[in-house]
Design an enzyme around this catalytic site. Structure first.
Site, mmCIF file in Angstrom:
data_model
loop_
_atom_site.group_PDB
_atom_site.id
_atom_site.type_symbol
_atom_site.label_atom_id
_atom_site.label_comp_id
_atom_site.label_asym_id
_atom_site.label_seq_id
_atom_site.Cartn_x
_atom_site.Cartn_y
_atom_site.Cartn_z
ATOM 1 N N ARG A 123 0.812 -1.234 0.000
ATOM 2 C CA ARG A 123 0.000 0.000 0.000
ATOM 3 C C ARG A 123 0.839 1.275 0.000
ATOM 4 N NH1 ARG A 123 -2.732 -3.211 3.693
ATOM 5 N NH2 ARG A 123 -4.574 -4.180 2.791
ATOM 6 N N LYS A 145 2.811 11.379 -11.544
ATOM 7 C CA LYS A 145 1.954 10.505 -12.354
ATOM 8 C C LYS A 145 2.711 9.202 -12.579
ATOM 9 C CE LYS A 145 -0.973 13.691 -14.969
ATOM 10 N NZ LYS A 145 -1.329 14.198 -16.316
ATOM 11 N N GLU A 187 9.593 18.784 -25.161
ATOM 12 C CA GLU A 187 8.852 19.020 -23.908
ATOM 13 C C GLU A 187 9.398 20.260 -23.183
ATOM 14 O OE1 GLU A 187 6.127 17.448 -22.943
ATOM 15 O OE2 GLU A 187 6.154 15.485 -23.919
ATOM 16 N N LYS A 229 7.056 23.049 -14.062
ATOM 17 C CA LYS A 229 6.243 21.860 -13.772
ATOM 18 C C LYS A 229 5.905 21.802 -12.282
ATOM 19 C CE LYS A 229 4.918 17.311 -14.536
ATOM 20 N NZ LYS A 229 4.971 16.080 -15.296
ATOM 21 N N GLU A 239 -4.755 17.189 -11.416
ATOM 22 C CA GLU A 239 -5.288 17.643 -12.702
ATOM 23 C C GLU A 239 -6.792 17.921 -12.671
ATOM 24 O OE1 GLU A 239 -3.203 15.945 -16.059
ATOM 25 O OE2 GLU A 239 -4.915 16.369 -17.361
ATOM 26 N N ARG A 243 -3.454 21.841 -14.372
ATOM 27 C CA ARG A 243 -2.389 20.911 -14.791
ATOM 28 C C ARG A 243 -2.562 20.473 -16.247
ATOM 29 N NH1 ARG A 243 0.528 16.024 -11.348
ATOM 30 N NH2 ARG A 243 1.806 15.282 -13.077
ATOM 31 N N ASN A 247 -0.461 19.581 -21.154
ATOM 32 C CA ASN A 247 -0.768 18.692 -22.284
ATOM 33 C C ASN A 247 -0.830 19.437 -23.616
ATOM 34 O OD1 ASN A 247 -1.001 16.464 -20.550
ATOM 35 N ND2 ASN A 247 -3.092 17.052 -20.032
ATOM 36 N N HIS A 250 -0.647 17.535 -26.907
ATOM 37 C CA HIS A 250 -0.713 16.097 -26.627
ATOM 38 C C HIS A 250 -1.920 15.419 -27.273
ATOM 39 C CE1 HIS A 250 2.565 16.952 -23.964
ATOM 40 N NE2 HIS A 250 2.604 15.732 -23.482
ATOM 41 N N HIS A 254 -1.161 12.423 -29.450
ATOM 42 C CA HIS A 254 -1.624 11.053 -29.179
ATOM 43 C C HIS A 254 -2.330 10.482 -30.403
ATOM 44 C CE1 HIS A 254 -1.522 11.589 -24.528
ATOM 45 N NE2 HIS A 254 -0.362 11.249 -25.026
ATOM 46 N N HIS A 267 7.248 9.899 -28.541
ATOM 47 C CA HIS A 267 6.221 10.754 -27.932
ATOM 48 C C HIS A 267 6.538 12.247 -28.146
ATOM 49 C CE1 HIS A 267 3.280 12.068 -24.982
ATOM 50 N NE2 HIS A 267 4.225 12.725 -24.329
#
Ligand code: NAD
Ligand code: GLY
Length: 362
Positions: A123, A145, A187, A229, A239, A243, A247, A250, A254, A267
């Protein structure tokens, strides 16, 4: 000689953690050791990075009761529940307690999967990020993330789980392939575009030094990127709103990654073309000057990044793929555009006609 060039903090109350940036930091035990609570450590890396850097991390740890070294196969295709399960098998077999610390040594794939393993094992145990790609240093290692891919979607299984510390050794970038460096720089440029015009202008000027892996320029670019960031994550860790500006490009990116099949475009390459589309759309709305779009295209070309959408992708394909993006909210497409260079905004009123015109004009 280790040299700590910058330290900044991701401010999250009692979960606040440092991001160390410098040269030869892997060999500096004074940075790593204080963040390791007990005498047990699990180092996770991959078959490319482990032979280059894991020994240095191991010696910086000093003598420990138990160190388990896990070397994963290299590649996004291994960022799976199966690989995660293999990590738990090793850690259980070696009888790691709740007091163990997981250390991720590698790019975003290793960092994401190790962070998720740390979030789940008993946990939640301590973990430390030692990112070795530029993309991981400026993006994935900071902000918590973590996760793995599902056959039906990228990063769909995961958790927000912050590390105890991030250790960025810019010397690791000397072994990074040039294509990966450029993808990471995309980025970096993103941070200038979304929230810091002066940084963006500096990047336009400094790009040749960055592409040549000049230390002072890299340290500056990484520090400014991580600072932006960290500020965004501190304001909106999970988010709920702000946040999402991280993106930029993105959703378009994607669509390219999915449309082409994962692995063909990196990416960062897909995000670069996606950011150009976002700038073009922003210019069509009268928010960004056409000259800025041209300047950004020139910058990407100088970075050897793609500026054209793939020949086999048309507007209908983009629209279909973008509708499935997880950033769509309640069926409405949510995009990040720019009001100006350095000023991102979140919009949910972009029409199909606007997008069709955008793709038709390319
Ligand atoms: P990656 O981890 O696949 O690394 C790219 C390649 O570089 C790999 O082959 C790796 O083995 C190699 N490599 C790593 N460090 C090296 C070094 N110093 N020298 C030589 N080779 C080296 O890819 P990436 O671009 O680092 O990360 C992409 C991943 O990050 C994706 O899975 C993406 O979903 C994830 N990501 C996560 C976040 C987040 O917030 N968690 C943000 C962005 C991206
Ligand atoms: N890479 C986007 C984020 O961390 O939110």
């Amino acid at each position: 000689m280790p040299s700590l060039m910058h330290t900044l903090h991701v401010e999250l109350g009692e979960r606040t953690y440092p991001v160390y940036i410098g040269r030869d930091l892997l060999a500096d035990s004074s940075l790593l050791a204080p963040h390791i609570a007990g005498s047990q450590v699990v180092i996770v890396s991959n078959e490319t990075v482990a032979p280059l850097y894991v020994d240095r991390v191991r010696s910086a740890l000093g003598a420990r009761q138990l160190i388990t070294e896990i070397v994963l196969p290299d590649g996004e295709q291994y960022k799976t529940l199966d690989t995660l399960s293999g990590i738990f098998d090793r850690v259980m077999a070696d009888k790691h307690s709740r007091n163990t610390t997981f250390v991720a040594v590698g790019g975003g794939v290793v960092g994401d999967i190790t962070g998720f393993a740390a979030a789940c094992y008993q946990r939640g145990v301590n973990f430390i990020q030692v990112p070795t790609t530029l993309l991981a240093q400026v993006d994935s290692s900071v902000g918590g993330k973590t996760g793995v891919n599902h056959p039906l979607g990228k990063n769909m299984i995961g958790a927000f789980y912050q590390p105890q510390a991030v250790l960025i050794d810019i010397n690791t970038l000397h072994t990074l392939p040039a294509r990966e460096l450029s993808a990471g720089l995309a980025e970096v440029v993103k941070y200038g575009l979304i929230s810091d015009q002066a940084f963006y202008r500096w990047l336009q000027e400094s790009m040749p030094r960055l592409l040549a892996c000049e230390e002072a320029a890299l340290a500056e670019a990484i520090e400014r990127s991580c600072a932006i960031k960290a500020q965004v994550v501190a304001a909106d860790e999970r988010e709920g709103g702000l946040r999402a500006i991280l993106n930029l490009g993105h959703t378009f990116g994607h669509a390219i990654e999915t449309g082409q099949g994962y692995g063909k475009w990196l990416h960062g390459e897909a995000v670069a073309t996606g950011m150009l589309l976002a700038l073009e759309l922003s210019a069509r709305r009268g928010w960004v000057a056409a000259a800025e779009v041209d300047g950004f295209r020139e910058l990407l070309l100088g970075m050897h990044l793609p500026v054209r959408i793939p020949d086999d992708m048309d507007a209908a394909m983009f629209l279909r793929l973008m509708a499935h993006d997880k950033k769509a909210v309640d069926g409405r497409l949510r995009l990040i555009l720019l009001r100006d260079i350095g000023e991102a905004c979140i919009v949910d009123d972009v029409t199909e006609a606007e997008l069709s015109d955008l793709f038709a004009a390319r």
